[in-house]
Design a protein around this motif. Structure first.
Motif, PDB file in Angstrom:
ATOM      1  N   GLY A 279      10.167  45.450  48.322  1.00  0.00           N
ATOM      2  CA  GLY A 279       8.931  45.155  47.548  1.00  0.00           C
ATOM      3  C   GLY A 279       7.704  44.951  48.412  1.00  0.00           C
ATOM      4  N   SER A 280       6.702  45.345  47.872  1.00  0.00           N
ATOM      5  CA  SER A 280       5.377  45.263  48.614  1.00  0.00           C
ATOM      6  C   SER A 280       5.001  43.786  49.266  1.00  0.00           C
ATOM      7  CB  SER A 280       4.232  45.546  47.597  1.00  0.00           C
ATOM      8  OG  SER A 280       3.938  44.543  46.650  1.00  0.00           O
ATOM      9  N   HIS A 281       4.138  43.989  50.276  1.00  0.00           N
ATOM     10  CA  HIS A 281       3.608  42.416  50.708  1.00  0.00           C
ATOM     11  C   HIS A 281       2.908  41.571  49.682  1.00  0.00           C
ATOM     12  CE1 HIS A 281       2.241  39.584  53.844  1.00  0.00           C
ATOM     13  NE2 HIS A 281       1.149  39.702  53.127  1.00  0.00           N
ATOM     14  N   ALA A 282       2.349  42.145  48.628  1.00  0.00           N
ATOM     15  CA  ALA A 282       1.634  41.298  47.627  1.00  0.00           C
ATOM     16  C   ALA A 282       2.856  40.639  46.682  1.00  0.00           C
ATOM     17  CB  ALA A 282       0.907  42.128  46.873  1.00  0.00           C
ATOM     18  N   TRP A 283       3.697  41.453  46.526  1.00  0.00           N
ATOM     19  CA  TRP A 283       4.713  40.979  45.701  1.00  0.00           C
ATOM     20  C   TRP A 283       5.803  39.968  46.402  1.00  0.00           C
ATOM     21  CZ3 TRP A 283       6.605  39.780  41.218  1.00  0.00           C
ATOM     22  CH2 TRP A 283       7.952  39.787  40.816  1.00  0.00           C
ATOM     23  N   ASN A 284       5.880  39.942  47.688  1.00  0.00           N
ATOM     24  CA  ASN A 284       6.840  38.938  48.293  1.00  0.00           C
ATOM     25  C   ASN A 284       6.029  37.725  48.305  1.00  0.00           C
ATOM     26  OD1 ASN A 284       9.262  40.668  48.628  1.00  0.00           O
ATOM     27  ND2 ASN A 284       8.283  41.737  50.313  1.00  0.00           N
ATOM     28  N   SER A 285       4.619  37.964  48.648  1.00  0.00           N
ATOM     29  CA  SER A 285       3.786  36.610  48.758  1.00  0.00           C
ATOM     30  C   SER A 285       3.936  36.199  47.343  1.00  0.00           C
ATOM     31  CB  SER A 285       2.548  37.428  48.931  1.00  0.00           C
ATOM     32  OG  SER A 285       2.444  37.907  50.243  1.00  0.00           O
ATOM     33  N   ILE A 286       3.814  36.427  46.197  1.00  0.00           N
ATOM     34  CA  ILE A 286       3.693  35.948  45.015  1.00  0.00           C
ATOM     35  C   ILE A 286       5.062  35.388  44.762  1.00  0.00           C
ATOM     36  CG2 ILE A 286       3.837  36.453  42.411  1.00  0.00           C
ATOM     37  CD1 ILE A 286       1.504  38.456  42.956  1.00  0.00           C
ATOM     38  N   LEU A 287       6.258  36.003  45.100  1.00  0.00           N
ATOM     39  CA  LEU A 287       7.530  35.289  44.953  1.00  0.00           C
ATOM     40  C   LEU A 287       7.390  33.977  45.763  1.00  0.00           C
ATOM     41  CD1 LEU A 287       9.913  38.212  45.025  1.00  0.00           C
ATOM     42  CD2 LEU A 287       9.177  36.736  43.088  1.00  0.00           C
ATOM     43  N   HIS A 288       6.840  33.980  47.102  1.00  0.00           N
ATOM     44  CA  HIS A 288       6.904  32.804  47.832  1.00  0.00           C
ATOM     45  C   HIS A 288       6.026  31.799  47.192  1.00  0.00           C
ATOM     46  CE1 HIS A 288       6.200  30.330  51.442  1.00  0.00           C
ATOM     47  NE2 HIS A 288       4.837  30.144  50.964  1.00  0.00           N
ATOM     48  N   GLY A 289       4.904  32.178  46.416  1.00  0.00           N
ATOM     49  CA  GLY A 289       4.207  31.152  45.586  1.00  0.00           C
ATOM     50  C   GLY A 289       5.088  30.490  44.397  1.00  0.00           C
ATOM     51  N   ARG A 290       5.853  31.552  43.956  1.00  0.00           N
ATOM     52  CA  ARG A 290       6.745  31.225  42.801  1.00  0.00           C
ATOM     53  C   ARG A 290       7.609  30.024  43.195  1.00  0.00           C
ATOM     54  NH1 ARG A 290      11.563  34.703  41.020  1.00  0.00           N
ATOM     55  NH2 ARG A 290      12.025  33.989  43.325  1.00  0.00           N
ATOM     56  N   ASP A 291       8.330  30.126  44.502  1.00  0.00           N
ATOM     57  CA  ASP A 291       9.031  29.346  44.953  1.00  0.00           C
ATOM     58  C   ASP A 291       8.520  27.880  45.169  1.00  0.00           C
ATOM     59  OD1 ASP A 291      10.834  31.266  45.072  1.00  0.00           O
ATOM     60  OD2 ASP A 291      10.790  31.942  47.213  1.00  0.00           O
ATOM     61  N   VAL A 292       7.443  27.963  45.720  1.00  0.00           N
ATOM     62  CA  VAL A 292       6.558  26.670  45.969  1.00  0.00           C
ATOM     63  C   VAL A 292       6.198  26.000  44.660  1.00  0.00           C
ATOM     64  CG1 VAL A 292       4.191  25.564  46.610  1.00  0.00           C
ATOM     65  CG2 VAL A 292       5.131  27.563  48.034  1.00  0.00           C
ATOM     66  N   LEU A 293       5.880  26.840  43.615  1.00  0.00           N
ATOM     67  CA  LEU A 293       5.690  26.267  42.306  1.00  0.00           C
ATOM     68  C   LEU A 293       7.030  25.689  41.695  1.00  0.00           C
ATOM     69  CD1 LEU A 293       3.697  26.402  39.696  1.00  0.00           C
ATOM     70  CD2 LEU A 293       4.945  28.490  39.009  1.00  0.00           C
ATOM     71  N   LEU A 294       8.300  26.179  42.026  1.00  0.00           N
ATOM     72  CA  LEU A 294       9.455  25.627  41.266  1.00  0.00           C
ATOM     73  C   LEU A 294       9.693  24.324  42.129  1.00  0.00           C
ATOM     74  CD1 LEU A 294      11.826  28.714  41.023  1.00  0.00           C
ATOM     75  CD2 LEU A 294      10.772  27.539  39.031  1.00  0.00           C
ATOM     76  N   ARG A 295       9.466  24.218  43.341  1.00  0.00           N
ATOM     77  CA  ARG A 295       9.513  22.835  43.943  1.00  0.00           C
ATOM     78  C   ARG A 295       8.723  21.771  43.435  1.00  0.00           C
ATOM     79  NH1 ARG A 295       8.548  25.446  48.867  1.00  0.00           N
ATOM     80  NH2 ARG A 295       6.671  24.034  49.555  1.00  0.00           N
ATOM     81  N   GLY A 296       7.593  22.101  42.614  1.00  0.00           N
ATOM     82  CA  GLY A 296       6.658  21.259  41.983  1.00  0.00           C
ATOM     83  C   GLY A 296       6.917  20.926  40.629  1.00  0.00           C
ATOM     84  N   CYS A 297       7.091  22.002  39.961  1.00  0.00           N
ATOM     85  CA  CYS A 297       7.263  22.012  38.331  1.00  0.00           C
ATOM     86  C   CYS A 297       8.351  21.327  37.818  1.00  0.00           C
ATOM     87  CB  CYS A 297       7.337  23.564  37.862  1.00  0.00           C
ATOM     88  SG  CYS A 297       5.646  24.506  37.519  1.00  0.00           S
ATOM     89  N   ARG A 298       8.267  20.810  36.779  1.00  0.00           N
ATOM     90  CA  ARG A 298       9.278  20.152  35.809  1.00  0.00           C
ATOM     91  C   ARG A 298       9.132  20.969  34.671  1.00  0.00           C
ATOM     92  NH1 ARG A 298       9.140  18.365  40.002  1.00  0.00           N
ATOM     93  NH2 ARG A 298       9.033  16.324  40.903  1.00  0.00           N
ATOM     94  N   TRP A 299      10.562  20.824  33.878  1.00  0.00           N
ATOM     95  CA  TRP A 299      10.922  21.260  32.691  1.00  0.00           C
ATOM     96  C   TRP A 299      10.879  20.400  31.561  1.00  0.00           C
ATOM     97  CZ3 TRP A 299      11.891  26.431  31.310  1.00  0.00           C
ATOM     98  CH2 TRP A 299      12.427  27.373  32.381  1.00  0.00           C
ATOM     99  N   ARG A 300      10.269  20.996  30.263  1.00  0.00           N
ATOM    100  CA  ARG A 300      10.066  20.182  29.297  1.00  0.00           C
ATOM    101  C   ARG A 300      11.278  20.792  28.413  1.00  0.00           C
ATOM    102  NH1 ARG A 300       5.091  20.390  28.259  1.00  0.00           N
ATOM    103  NH2 ARG A 300       4.580  18.494  28.952  1.00  0.00           N
ATOM    104  N   ILE A 301      11.989  19.952  27.899  1.00  0.00           N
ATOM    105  CA  ILE A 301      13.352  20.510  27.170  1.00  0.00           C
ATOM    106  C   ILE A 301      13.010  20.971  25.930  1.00  0.00           C
ATOM    107  CG2 ILE A 301      15.570  19.767  26.208  1.00  0.00           C
ATOM    108  CD1 ILE A 301      15.812  17.942  28.789  1.00  0.00           C
ATOM    109  N   GLY A 302      13.669  22.101  25.388  1.00  0.00           N
ATOM    110  CA  GLY A 302      13.281  22.583  24.021  1.00  0.00           C
ATOM    111  C   GLY A 302      14.808  22.613  23.332  1.00  0.00           C
ATOM    112  N   ASN A 303      15.270  23.893  23.737  1.00  0.00           N
ATOM    113  CA  ASN A 303      16.403  24.337  23.167  1.00  0.00           C
ATOM    114  C   ASN A 303      17.446  24.227  24.335  1.00  0.00           C
ATOM    115  OD1 ASN A 303      15.985  26.865  24.658  1.00  0.00           O
ATOM    116  ND2 ASN A 303      15.609  27.882  22.716  1.00  0.00           N
ATOM    117  N   GLY A 304      17.095  23.942  25.757  1.00  0.00           N
ATOM    118  CA  GLY A 304      17.938  24.150  26.588  1.00  0.00           C
ATOM    119  C   GLY A 304      18.480  25.105  27.274  1.00  0.00           C
TER     120      GLY A 304
END
Length: 235
Positions: free
Chosen positions: A52-77
């Motif tokens: 992966g490129s440096h940009a892509w790996n950096s975005i994945l790091h941002g996604r990991d941070v996002l997942l630590r803070g985000c919450r799920w709203r339940i639909g079909n589960g």
């Protein structure tokens, strides 16, 4: 004095790109990255790779941070893992803490919902979770229609990501890691510094020294602004 932690501020900007990929699947950005880096899965399921490129790996790091803070709203589960995702409606520890059997380690929340009535399966929930978590799950309202599960950002009223809210979230994480006693000592230190009977420029100098933000050669090399740590005077 209001100056931001540069590393945390950079992380908040990376989370912004991850949020764009998550919420705008029809955008050109999403189409380009999906074709190149995650053609056979979703953005949330994409994994780090050595190619992966440096940009892509950096975005994945941002996604990991996002997942630590985000919450799920339940639909079909169907999109939410029972054990791994943040879906319980509590401020701290939104993940399931009840012990799980190995066969249910990768199970989705949909197994806890009766498909015909769109209601929680109370009998199954009571048998799988501790009393506290079972009551918490059964208190979550379910949609009558089969809506999709959605991620939202709980640290702002409209549930939409902002860089400022992510920065505050990262700062709160950092403060949580610091013990209460140490936090009290730091607070007292700053109180004494700002109450000194000296000119403001002296207070500013002391503040910068405590934060290791003075333009020492060590800091200038790390930035990088200069290349050598050698003293210009004594070599």
């Amino acid at each position: 004095m209001g100056f931001r932690d540069i590393a945390m501020f950079n992380d908040s900007l990376l989370v912004k790109q991850a949020w764009r990929l998550l919420k705008h699947p029809n955008s050109l950005l999403h189409k380009v990255f999906k074709t190149r880096f995650f053609p056979n899965c979703t953005f949330m399921e994409a994994k780090h790779s050595s190619g992966g490129s440096h940009a892509w790996n950096s975005i994945l790091h941002g996604r990991d941070v996002l997942l630590r803070g985000c919450r799920w709203r339940i639909g079909n589960g169907k999109a939410m893992s029972i054990c791994q995702d943040h879906w319980l409606p509590r401020k701290n520890m939104p993940q399931v803490l009840s012990p799980m059997v190995e066969t249910l380690a990768g199970a989705k929340v949909e197994i806890l919902i009766k498909e015909d009535t769109r209601q929680w399966d109370y009998r199954l929930i009571d048998g799988m979770f501790t009393l506290e978590e079972a009551d918490l799950i059964k208190s979550i309202p379910l949609s009558r229609c089969k809506a999709k599960d959605t991620l939202f950002w709980p640290f702002i009223s409209n549930g939409i990501y902002t860089s400022k809210s992510v920065y505050r979230f990262l700062k709160s994480e950092e403060q949580t890691e610091i013990g209460e006693e140490q936090r009290a000592q730091i607070k007292e230190l700053w109180r004494k510094i700002w109450s000194l009977q000296v000119p403001n420029k002296i207070k500013n100098l002391v503040w910068r020294a405590c934060r290791n933000s003075l333009p020492t050669k060590d800091n200038l090399v790390q930035r990088p602004i200069i290349e050598s740590l050698t003293c210009d005077r004594c070599k």
